[in-house]
Design a protein around this motif. Structure first.
Motif, PDB file in Angstrom:
ATOM      1  N   GLY A 184       4.874  15.254  -6.790  1.00 27.33           N
ATOM      2  CA  GLY A 184       4.496  14.846  -5.451  1.00 27.33           C
ATOM      3  C   GLY A 184       4.841  13.407  -5.098  1.00 27.33           C
ATOM      4  O   GLY A 184       4.645  12.982  -3.975  1.00 27.33           O
ATOM      5  N   PHE A 185       5.357  12.642  -6.038  1.00 28.14           N
ATOM      6  CA  PHE A 185       5.729  11.251  -5.797  1.00 28.14           C
ATOM      7  C   PHE A 185       7.244  11.135  -5.669  1.00 28.14           C
ATOM      8  O   PHE A 185       7.989  11.880  -6.301  1.00 28.14           O
ATOM      9  CB  PHE A 185       5.290  10.339  -6.948  1.00 28.14           C
ATOM     10  CG  PHE A 185       3.843   9.979  -6.901  1.00 28.14           C
ATOM     11  CD1 PHE A 185       3.445   8.740  -6.448  1.00 28.14           C
ATOM     12  CD2 PHE A 185       2.879  10.876  -7.329  1.00 28.14           C
ATOM     13  CE1 PHE A 185       2.106   8.396  -6.419  1.00 28.14           C
ATOM     14  CE2 PHE A 185       1.542  10.546  -7.301  1.00 28.14           C
ATOM     15  CZ  PHE A 185       1.157   9.304  -6.842  1.00 28.14           C
ATOM     16  N   LYS A 186       7.671  10.186  -4.870  1.00 31.82           N
ATOM     17  CA  LYS A 186       9.082   9.855  -4.792  1.00 31.82           C
ATOM     18  C   LYS A 186       9.297   8.660  -5.712  1.00 31.82           C
ATOM     19  O   LYS A 186       8.583   7.660  -5.620  1.00 31.82           O
ATOM     20  CB  LYS A 186       9.475   9.488  -3.365  1.00 31.82           C
ATOM     21  CG  LYS A 186      10.908   9.101  -3.246  1.00 31.82           C
ATOM     22  CD  LYS A 186      11.277   8.723  -1.829  1.00 31.82           C
ATOM     23  CE  LYS A 186      12.712   8.241  -1.861  1.00 31.82           C
ATOM     24  NZ  LYS A 186      13.262   7.973  -0.584  1.00 31.82           N
ATOM     25  N   ARG A 245       0.803  -1.226   0.000  1.00 37.39           N
ATOM     26  CA  ARG A 245       0.000   0.000   0.000  1.00 37.39           C
ATOM     27  C   ARG A 245       0.839   1.281   0.000  1.00 37.39           C
ATOM     28  O   ARG A 245       0.468   2.278   0.612  1.00 37.39           O
ATOM     29  CB  ARG A 245      -0.974  -0.002   1.163  1.00 37.39           C
ATOM     30  CG  ARG A 245      -1.949  -1.145   1.075  1.00 37.39           C
ATOM     31  CD  ARG A 245      -2.909  -1.148   2.194  1.00 37.39           C
ATOM     32  NE  ARG A 245      -3.745  -2.337   2.054  1.00 37.39           N
ATOM     33  CZ  ARG A 245      -4.830  -2.532   2.739  1.00 37.39           C
ATOM     34  NH1 ARG A 245      -5.236  -1.651   3.607  1.00 37.39           N
ATOM     35  NH2 ARG A 245      -5.527  -3.620   2.563  1.00 37.39           N
ATOM     36  N   ALA A 246       1.956   1.223  -0.707  1.00 33.14           N
ATOM     37  CA  ALA A 246       2.822   2.400  -0.804  1.00 33.14           C
ATOM     38  C   ALA A 246       2.686   3.092  -2.155  1.00 33.14           C
ATOM     39  O   ALA A 246       3.342   4.092  -2.404  1.00 33.14           O
ATOM     40  CB  ALA A 246       4.276   1.994  -0.581  1.00 33.14           C
ATOM     41  N   ASN A 247       1.828   2.575  -3.026  1.00 36.40           N
ATOM     42  CA  ASN A 247       1.718   3.115  -4.380  1.00 36.40           C
ATOM     43  C   ASN A 247       1.083   4.497  -4.449  1.00 36.40           C
ATOM     44  O   ASN A 247       1.018   5.098  -5.499  1.00 36.40           O
ATOM     45  CB  ASN A 247       0.970   2.138  -5.291  1.00 36.40           C
ATOM     46  CG  ASN A 247      -0.419   1.808  -4.800  1.00 36.40           C
ATOM     47  OD1 ASN A 247      -0.690   1.838  -3.599  1.00 36.40           O
ATOM     48  ND2 ASN A 247      -1.301   1.486  -5.720  1.00 36.40           N
ATOM     49  N   ARG A 248       0.640   5.027  -3.324  1.00 35.84           N
ATOM     50  CA  ARG A 248       0.080   6.384  -3.314  1.00 35.84           C
ATOM     51  C   ARG A 248       1.144   7.427  -2.990  1.00 35.84           C
ATOM     52  O   ARG A 248       0.871   8.612  -3.022  1.00 35.84           O
ATOM     53  CB  ARG A 248      -1.046   6.476  -2.300  1.00 35.84           C
ATOM     54  CG  ARG A 248      -2.231   5.627  -2.703  1.00 35.84           C
ATOM     55  CD  ARG A 248      -3.400   5.812  -1.777  1.00 35.84           C
ATOM     56  NE  ARG A 248      -4.494   4.983  -2.232  1.00 35.84           N
ATOM     57  CZ  ARG A 248      -5.178   4.179  -1.448  1.00 35.84           C
ATOM     58  NH1 ARG A 248      -4.894   4.099  -0.171  1.00 35.84           N
ATOM     59  NH2 ARG A 248      -6.154   3.457  -1.932  1.00 35.84           N
ATOM     60  N   LYS A 249       2.349   6.981  -2.656  1.00 39.68           N
ATOM     61  CA  LYS A 249       3.417   7.889  -2.253  1.00 39.68           C
ATOM     62  C   LYS A 249       4.665   7.778  -3.109  1.00 39.68           C
ATOM     63  O   LYS A 249       5.397   8.738  -3.266  1.00 39.68           O
ATOM     64  CB  LYS A 249       3.825   7.602  -0.804  1.00 39.68           C
ATOM     65  CG  LYS A 249       2.726   7.714   0.206  1.00 39.68           C
ATOM     66  CD  LYS A 249       3.232   7.293   1.567  1.00 39.68           C
ATOM     67  CE  LYS A 249       2.071   7.087   2.520  1.00 39.68           C
ATOM     68  NZ  LYS A 249       2.494   6.415   3.737  1.00 39.68           N
ATOM     69  N   ILE A 250       4.935   6.577  -3.613  1.00 36.55           N
ATOM     70  CA  ILE A 250       6.170   6.344  -4.361  1.00 36.55           C
ATOM     71  C   ILE A 250       5.895   5.530  -5.610  1.00 36.55           C
ATOM     72  O   ILE A 250       4.841   4.923  -5.763  1.00 36.55           O
ATOM     73  CB  ILE A 250       7.233   5.626  -3.495  1.00 36.55           C
ATOM     74  CG1 ILE A 250       6.724   4.282  -2.980  1.00 36.55           C
ATOM     75  CG2 ILE A 250       7.694   6.482  -2.348  1.00 36.55           C
ATOM     76  CD1 ILE A 250       7.749   3.483  -2.193  1.00 36.55           C
TER      77      ILE A 250
END
Length: 75
Positions: free
Chosen positions: A45-47, A34-39
């Motif tokens: 806005g994404f790393k 569940r990290a696909n909303r941040k990276i």
């Protein structure tokens, strides 16, 4: 086995198309944790760390946090 070699193996030996192989090693794991909303996306806005491959799927350059950390010698 390194990730680039694993991708090359499944593309060449398991008849998996390159886009699907890339998805399997990038988006699938991020979704699972569940990290696909941040990276993992090249978007504002994404790393996202980036690996540049050539036609033979050899690593040419690697970027982490926007900085080149590896570049293959041309010679």
């Amino acid at each position: 086995m390194t990730l680039d070699k694993g991708i090359k193996y499944v593309v060449e030996n398991c008849n998996i198309p390159l886009p699907e192989a890339i998805y399997m090693v990038t988006q699938s794991p991020l979704t699972a944790i569940r990290a696909n909303r941040k990276i993992g996306q090249i978007a504002n806005g994404f790393k996202a760390d980036i690996v540049i491959l050539n036609q033979n799927l050899d690593v040419l350059e690697t970027f982490i946090n926007g900085k080149s950390v590896f570049k293959k010698d041309k010679g």
